[in-house]
Design a protein around this motif. Structure first.
Motif, PDB file in Angstrom:
ATOM      1  N   LEU A  53       0.864  -1.183   0.000  1.00 23.83           N
ATOM      2  CA  LEU A  53       0.000   0.000   0.000  1.00 23.83           C
ATOM      3  C   LEU A  53       0.895   1.226   0.000  1.00 23.83           C
ATOM      4  O   LEU A  53       1.864   1.296   0.757  1.00 23.83           O
ATOM      5  CB  LEU A  53      -0.878   0.051   1.249  1.00 23.83           C
ATOM      6  N   LYS A  54       0.586   2.192  -0.832  1.00 26.17           N
ATOM      7  CA  LYS A  54       1.288   3.469  -0.819  1.00 26.17           C
ATOM      8  C   LYS A  54       0.433   4.430  -0.001  1.00 26.17           C
ATOM      9  O   LYS A  54      -0.738   4.642  -0.311  1.00 26.17           O
ATOM     10  CB  LYS A  54       1.501   3.982  -2.238  1.00 26.17           C
ATOM     11  N   ASN A  55       1.037   4.992   1.047  1.00 25.07           N
ATOM     12  CA  ASN A  55       0.307   5.837   1.983  1.00 25.07           C
ATOM     13  C   ASN A  55       0.847   7.255   1.979  1.00 25.07           C
ATOM     14  O   ASN A  55       2.045   7.470   1.808  1.00 25.07           O
ATOM     15  CB  ASN A  55       0.428   5.267   3.399  1.00 25.07           C
ATOM     16  N   MET A  66      -5.291  10.788   5.835  1.00 24.42           N
ATOM     17  CA  MET A  66      -4.542   9.568   5.564  1.00 24.42           C
ATOM     18  C   MET A  66      -5.111   8.940   4.290  1.00 24.42           C
ATOM     19  O   MET A  66      -6.277   8.563   4.251  1.00 24.42           O
ATOM     20  CB  MET A  66      -4.666   8.601   6.740  1.00 24.42           C
ATOM     21  N   VAL A  67      -4.270   8.855   3.260  1.00 26.32           N
ATOM     22  CA  VAL A  67      -4.685   8.278   1.983  1.00 26.32           C
ATOM     23  C   VAL A  67      -3.910   6.987   1.775  1.00 26.32           C
ATOM     24  O   VAL A  67      -2.687   6.961   1.927  1.00 26.32           O
ATOM     25  CB  VAL A  67      -4.421   9.260   0.815  1.00 26.32           C
ATOM     26  N   LYS A  68      -4.629   5.924   1.435  1.00 30.33           N
ATOM     27  CA  LYS A  68      -4.017   4.633   1.146  1.00 30.33           C
ATOM     28  C   LYS A  68      -4.407   4.232  -0.267  1.00 30.33           C
ATOM     29  O   LYS A  68      -5.578   4.320  -0.638  1.00 30.33           O
ATOM     30  CB  LYS A  68      -4.505   3.556   2.125  1.00 30.33           C
ATOM     31  N   LYS A  69      -3.404   3.777  -1.044  1.00 27.37           N
ATOM     32  CA  LYS A  69      -3.655   3.329  -2.415  1.00 27.37           C
ATOM     33  C   LYS A  69      -2.939   2.014  -2.639  1.00 27.37           C
ATOM     34  O   LYS A  69      -1.828   1.816  -2.175  1.00 27.37           O
ATOM     35  CB  LYS A  69      -3.158   4.363  -3.419  1.00 27.37           C
ATOM     36  N   GLY A  70      -3.589   1.127  -3.353  1.00 22.79           N
ATOM     37  CA  GLY A  70      -3.012  -0.188  -3.628  1.00 22.79           C
ATOM     38  C   GLY A  70      -4.094  -1.229  -3.493  1.00 22.79           C
ATOM     39  O   GLY A  70      -5.210  -1.050  -3.985  1.00 22.79           O
ATOM     40  N   GLN A  89     -12.032   0.538   0.721  1.00 28.01           N
ATOM     41  CA  GLN A  89     -12.194  -0.490  -0.306  1.00 28.01           C
ATOM     42  C   GLN A  89     -11.195  -1.617  -0.069  1.00 28.01           C
ATOM     43  O   GLN A  89      -9.985  -1.391  -0.031  1.00 28.01           O
ATOM     44  CB  GLN A  89     -11.969   0.155  -1.672  1.00 28.01           C
ATOM     45  N   THR A  90     -11.705  -2.846   0.115  1.00 25.71           N
ATOM     46  CA  THR A  90     -10.855  -4.014   0.351  1.00 25.71           C
ATOM     47  C   THR A  90     -11.183  -5.091  -0.691  1.00 25.71           C
ATOM     48  O   THR A  90     -12.134  -4.953  -1.467  1.00 25.71           O
ATOM     49  CB  THR A  90     -11.085  -4.598   1.759  1.00 25.71           C
ATOM     50  N   ASP A  91     -10.419  -6.180  -0.666  1.00 30.12           N
ATOM     51  CA  ASP A  91     -10.702  -7.314  -1.554  1.00 30.12           C
ATOM     52  C   ASP A  91     -12.055  -7.953  -1.253  1.00 30.12           C
ATOM     53  O   ASP A  91     -12.617  -8.658  -2.082  1.00 30.12           O
ATOM     54  CB  ASP A  91      -9.620  -8.386  -1.404  1.00 30.12           C
ATOM     55  N   TYR A  92     -12.561  -7.723  -0.041  1.00 33.56           N
ATOM     56  CA  TYR A  92     -13.798  -8.362   0.400  1.00 33.56           C
ATOM     57  C   TYR A  92     -15.015  -7.448   0.268  1.00 33.56           C
ATOM     58  O   TYR A  92     -16.113  -7.836   0.624  1.00 33.56           O
ATOM     59  CB  TYR A  92     -13.649  -8.830   1.846  1.00 33.56           C
ATOM     60  N   GLY A  93     -14.813  -6.242  -0.204  1.00 34.69           N
ATOM     61  CA  GLY A  93     -15.905  -5.297  -0.362  1.00 34.69           C
ATOM     62  C   GLY A  93     -15.547  -3.951   0.237  1.00 34.69           C
ATOM     63  O   GLY A  93     -14.424  -3.723   0.686  1.00 34.69           O
ATOM     64  N   ILE A  94     -16.521  -3.073   0.246  1.00 36.12           N
ATOM     65  CA  ILE A  94     -16.322  -1.711   0.741  1.00 36.12           C
ATOM     66  C   ILE A  94     -16.891  -1.592   2.148  1.00 36.12           C
ATOM     67  O   ILE A  94     -18.038  -1.973   2.399  1.00 36.12           O
ATOM     68  CB  ILE A  94     -16.991  -0.688  -0.197  1.00 36.12           C
ATOM     69  N   LEU A  95     -16.068  -1.064   3.052  1.00 32.76           N
ATOM     70  CA  LEU A  95     -16.512  -0.769   4.409  1.00 32.76           C
ATOM     71  C   LEU A  95     -16.771   0.732   4.492  1.00 32.76           C
ATOM     72  O   LEU A  95     -15.912   1.530   4.132  1.00 32.76           O
ATOM     73  CB  LEU A  95     -15.430  -1.152   5.424  1.00 32.76           C
TER      74      LEU A  95
END
Length: 144
Positions: A53-55, A66-70, A89-95
């Motif tokens: 993840l690029k933060n 705080m921005v996370k991308k990847g 946004q995760t592999d399992y859906g959006i929280l």
């Protein structure tokens, strides 16, 4: 402050008045100061899957972004006295996370920056936890 820094992020959550053990991670990062704002860039490895993840942190007196991308994507905004909503946004859906920031304390010296935030965390408007997040930034030539 030098460009090459260590970034310590320490979090503590309290659920139903029961505090959990704090979690602390330390990353190598890059620091910039522009237009009255502190910027920190760092990469975070996701456990067990080898993805990065690029933060980016953007810090001011009353706001931390705080921005996370990847593999996971989010933009979390901690603004004192405000509730901000963020999709994580995760592999399992959006929280759908809500962050109500009660307090931000920023302390800076020539070679060290400390930020402490206290906030309430909710998911889809259902309360989850009271949280404290502490961020420390210092030159990489000093020990972790």
């Amino acid at each position: 402050m030098t460009k090459e820094v260590w970034v310590s992020i320490r979090g503590l959550q309290s659920v139903d008045m029961q505090s959990q053990d704090p979690i602390e991670v330390i990353y190598a990062g890059e620091y910039y100061f522009r237009n009255g704002k502190h910027y920190v860039l760092y990469e975070e490895a996701l456990d067990g899957i080898g993805k990065i993840l690029k933060n980016r942190l953007k810090i001011t007196e009353d706001c931390v972004e705080m921005v996370k991308k990847g593999r996971a994507v989010t933009q979390m905004i901690f603004k004192k006295g405000a509730r901000n909503q963020s999709d994580y946004q995760t592999d399992y859906g959006i929280l759908r996370l809500g962050l109500y920031t009660r307090e931000i304390r920023l302390a800076g010296q020539e070679d060290r920056i400390s930020v402490e935030m206290e906030y309430a965390l909710d998911m889809s408007e259902a309360p989850l936890a009271d949280c404290t997040l502490m961020i420390q930034i210092w030159p990489r030539e000093e020990e972790k």
